[in-house]
Design a protein around this motif. Structure first.
Motif, PDB file in Angstrom:
ATOM      1  N   LYS A  93       0.973  -0.962   0.010  1.00 41.76           N
ATOM      2  CA  LYS A  93      -0.034   0.028  -0.222  1.00 41.76           C
ATOM      3  C   LYS A  93       0.705   1.530   0.383  1.00 41.76           C
ATOM      4  O   LYS A  93       1.506   1.759   0.781  1.00 41.76           O
ATOM      5  N   GLN A  94       0.694   1.702  -0.802  1.00 36.97           N
ATOM      6  CA  GLN A  94       1.325   3.156  -0.737  1.00 36.97           C
ATOM      7  C   GLN A  94       1.275   4.137   0.300  1.00 36.97           C
ATOM      8  O   GLN A  94       2.510   4.944   0.087  1.00 36.97           O
ATOM      9  N   GLN A  95       0.602   4.294   1.445  1.00 38.51           N
ATOM     10  CA  GLN A  95      -0.242   5.335   1.722  1.00 38.51           C
ATOM     11  C   GLN A  95       1.271   4.552   3.011  1.00 38.51           C
ATOM     12  O   GLN A  95       1.583   5.815   4.016  1.00 38.51           O
ATOM     13  N   LYS A  96       1.410   3.027   3.363  1.00 43.83           N
ATOM     14  CA  LYS A  96       2.342   2.850   3.979  1.00 43.83           C
ATOM     15  C   LYS A  96       3.950   3.669   3.926  1.00 43.83           C
ATOM     16  O   LYS A  96       4.920   3.730   4.706  1.00 43.83           O
ATOM     17  N   LEU A 156       8.916   3.666   8.796  1.00 41.57           N
ATOM     18  CA  LEU A 156       9.752   2.721   8.704  1.00 41.57           C
ATOM     19  C   LEU A 156      10.295   1.549  10.362  1.00 41.57           C
ATOM     20  O   LEU A 156      10.014   0.184   9.859  1.00 41.57           O
ATOM     21  N   MET A 157      10.121   2.684  10.546  1.00 40.66           N
ATOM     22  CA  MET A 157      10.977   0.980  11.790  1.00 40.66           C
ATOM     23  C   MET A 157      10.227   0.768  12.834  1.00 40.66           C
ATOM     24  O   MET A 157      10.157  -0.185  13.051  1.00 40.66           O
ATOM     25  N   LYS A 158       8.898   1.793  12.748  1.00 38.87           N
ATOM     26  CA  LYS A 158       7.976   1.522  13.535  1.00 38.87           C
ATOM     27  C   LYS A 158       7.105  -0.117  12.965  1.00 38.87           C
ATOM     28  O   LYS A 158       6.933  -1.445  13.583  1.00 38.87           O
ATOM     29  N   GLU A 203       7.479  -3.486  14.181  1.00 38.03           N
ATOM     30  CA  GLU A 203       5.522  -4.592  14.608  1.00 38.03           C
ATOM     31  C   GLU A 203       6.256  -6.065  13.833  1.00 38.03           C
ATOM     32  O   GLU A 203       4.721  -6.870  14.074  1.00 38.03           O
ATOM     33  N   GLY A 204       6.769  -6.613  12.390  1.00 42.16           N
ATOM     34  CA  GLY A 204       6.432  -8.184  11.914  1.00 42.16           C
ATOM     35  C   GLY A 204       7.282  -9.473  13.061  1.00 42.16           C
ATOM     36  O   GLY A 204       8.347  -9.213  12.824  1.00 42.16           O
ATOM     37  N   ILE A 209      19.337   0.388  15.770  1.00 41.54           N
ATOM     38  CA  ILE A 209      18.303  -0.670  17.034  1.00 41.54           C
ATOM     39  C   ILE A 209      17.984  -2.052  15.671  1.00 41.54           C
ATOM     40  O   ILE A 209      17.137  -1.287  14.674  1.00 41.54           O
ATOM     41  N   PRO A 210      18.017  -3.123  16.775  1.00 43.52           N
ATOM     42  CA  PRO A 210      17.735  -4.062  15.696  1.00 43.52           C
ATOM     43  C   PRO A 210      16.427  -4.471  15.273  1.00 43.52           C
ATOM     44  O   PRO A 210      14.889  -3.750  15.784  1.00 43.52           O
ATOM     45  N   VAL A 211      15.734  -5.204  14.198  1.00 44.52           N
ATOM     46  CA  VAL A 211      14.538  -5.232  13.889  1.00 44.52           C
ATOM     47  C   VAL A 211      13.728  -6.401  13.798  1.00 44.52           C
ATOM     48  O   VAL A 211      14.632  -7.470  13.826  1.00 44.52           O
TER      49      VAL A 211
END
Length: 415
Positions: free
Chosen positions: A36-39, A44-46, A50-51, A344-346
């Protein structure tokens, strides 16, 4: 960080904060790209934090920066690459279909090609088979009727007679595995042999192929008859990048994250589709296109095995694919840069650009849990087939997903 894989890349550069992804054809882009373009406007870090529920995740968190992307690609490959039970079941499906073929034409030669033969297949991939023989007319209906008599539902059989390459496309009812069957087409077998040779030359190739194949599947760009890109063409694009034909004195990085970013950057931003085509003969240099395409962003890739044959000819949605690659580069690179800058690790990078359908995961788990039962069911179906020759004409083995068939110095006419 001392033990993390090294990475070097002239082209991996941070893009400006005010950089915008081109609008392009928004209607078509949204139709074919599930991201989705709005993403893009979100933090992006958030999103990376969240993944948490990706089926390929093996670690709670991945390292910050491009090293973390490398680690996640390794996990994706380890999770999504074929399990021994999947290979065994597919070999049994091949044995079932081969028995049916030999019950009709004992001297017919059966070969496997495509992703199953090379080992570069996903659980959702089909099996590509080709039958060699001599017929006045291709026996599509005859074989379709034989399938019906031997455990495959009529509703799961689709005869595509008017295609450039006529095929029988089936869902193998007992196993729910899709199979495409063609006749007297030798180029697929030779292509599979070439890919296996290229895998030996480029050990990173299988990992990149599986990630990018899933990327195409997620967006509906994986079927040539719908304007997408074939696995063969995709593999050649990756090989061209790894061989460094686009840069003088190019040394491929050992970091899979960097190579994936370079792929998206190169084919999404830098590659001049209107001016050059990709060739593998004569040192593999790019060559000027012999003619300008009528529409922009038309990919041209010459088959290494057949001079003059363009394996990207059917990819008529390349303009949308280019936009998708560009979008993936901007999103991934920004996430990698923000993570690296903040140290920050993801939880996940890859979920920003691809997903694996929950139904696919569910079917795979069901197959693995019911593997023994499915194998017995297929063995019973095979035992009921009476053919004119022993199945020993075909040798099945699980160490390498290849079906070897008896070769004929002179093919006899099959009746």
């Amino acid at each position: 960080m001392e033990n993390c894989p090294e990475f070097t890349s002239d082209s991996f550069l941070p893009f400006p904060n005010n950089s915008e992804i081109p609008d392009g054809d928004k209607r078509n882009f949204k139709k074919h790209d599930n991201f989705k373009q709005q993403k893009i406007k979100k933090d992006l870090m958030k999103m990376c934090l969240e993944g948490t529920d990706q089926p390929w995740k093996k670690k709670p968190q991945y390292n910050y920066g491009v090293v973390g992307l490398h680690e996640e690609i390794e996990d994706f490959f380890e999770t999504m690459c074929p399990k021994p039970q999947e290979t065994e079941l597919r070999l049994k499906v091949i044995e079932h279909i081969t028995r049916i073929v030999h019950s009709l034409w004992p001297l017919a030669q059966v070969e496997i090609f495509g992703s199953f033969r090379t080992g570069l297949y996903l659980s959702s991939s089909d099996i590509d088979m080709v039958i060699f023989g001599e017929w006045k007319n291709l026996p599509l209906n005859t074989l379709g009727e034989a399938f019906e008599r031997n455990g495959i539902l009529k509703s799961d059989i689709n005869i595509i007679a008017k295609a450039a390459v006529p095929i029988i496309r089936i869902v193998h009812s007992p196993s729910n595995i899709r199979v495409d069957i063609s006749f007297n087409m030798s180029n697929g077998v030779e292509s599979a042999k070439l890919i296996k040779k290229l895998i030996k030359e480029h050990p990173t190739l299988p990992k990149l192929v599986l990630v990018l194949k899933q990327y195409l599947v997620h967006r509906g760009f994986n079927e040539v008859y719908n304007g997408g890109m074939s696995s063969y063409c995709l593999t050649l694009l990756i090989v061209s990048l790894l061989q460094g034909y686009h840069k003088p004195d190019f040394i491929p990085s050992l970091n899979l994250g960097t190579i994936l970013l370079e792929f998206f950057e190169h084919y999404g931003i830098n590659f001049n589709y209107d001016k050059v085509s990709i060739h593998f003969q004569e040192g593999g240099l790019y060559k000027p296109r012999s003619f300008a395409p009528r529409t922009g962003n038309v990919l041209s890739v010459e088959d290494p095995l057949v001079k003059g044959h363009d394996v990207a000819k059917g990819t008529y949605l390349m303009h949308l694919l280019k936009m998708s690659f560009q979008n993936a580069f901007h999103v991934l690179s920004k996430a990698v840069i923000e993570s690296g800058a903040s140290k920050i690790p993801v939880n996940s990078y890859l979920h920003l650009i691809l997903q694996v359908d929950k139904e696919v995961i569910s079917k795979r788990e069901s197959m693995l849990n019911n593997h023994s039962q499915l194998m017995r069911k297929l063995s019973n179906l095979i035992d009921k087939i009476h053919d004119g020759q022993s199945i020993s004409n075909s040798t099945f083995f699980s160490s390498t997903p290849v079906l070897k068939t008896k070769s004929f110095s002179k093919r006899k006419r099959t009746k």
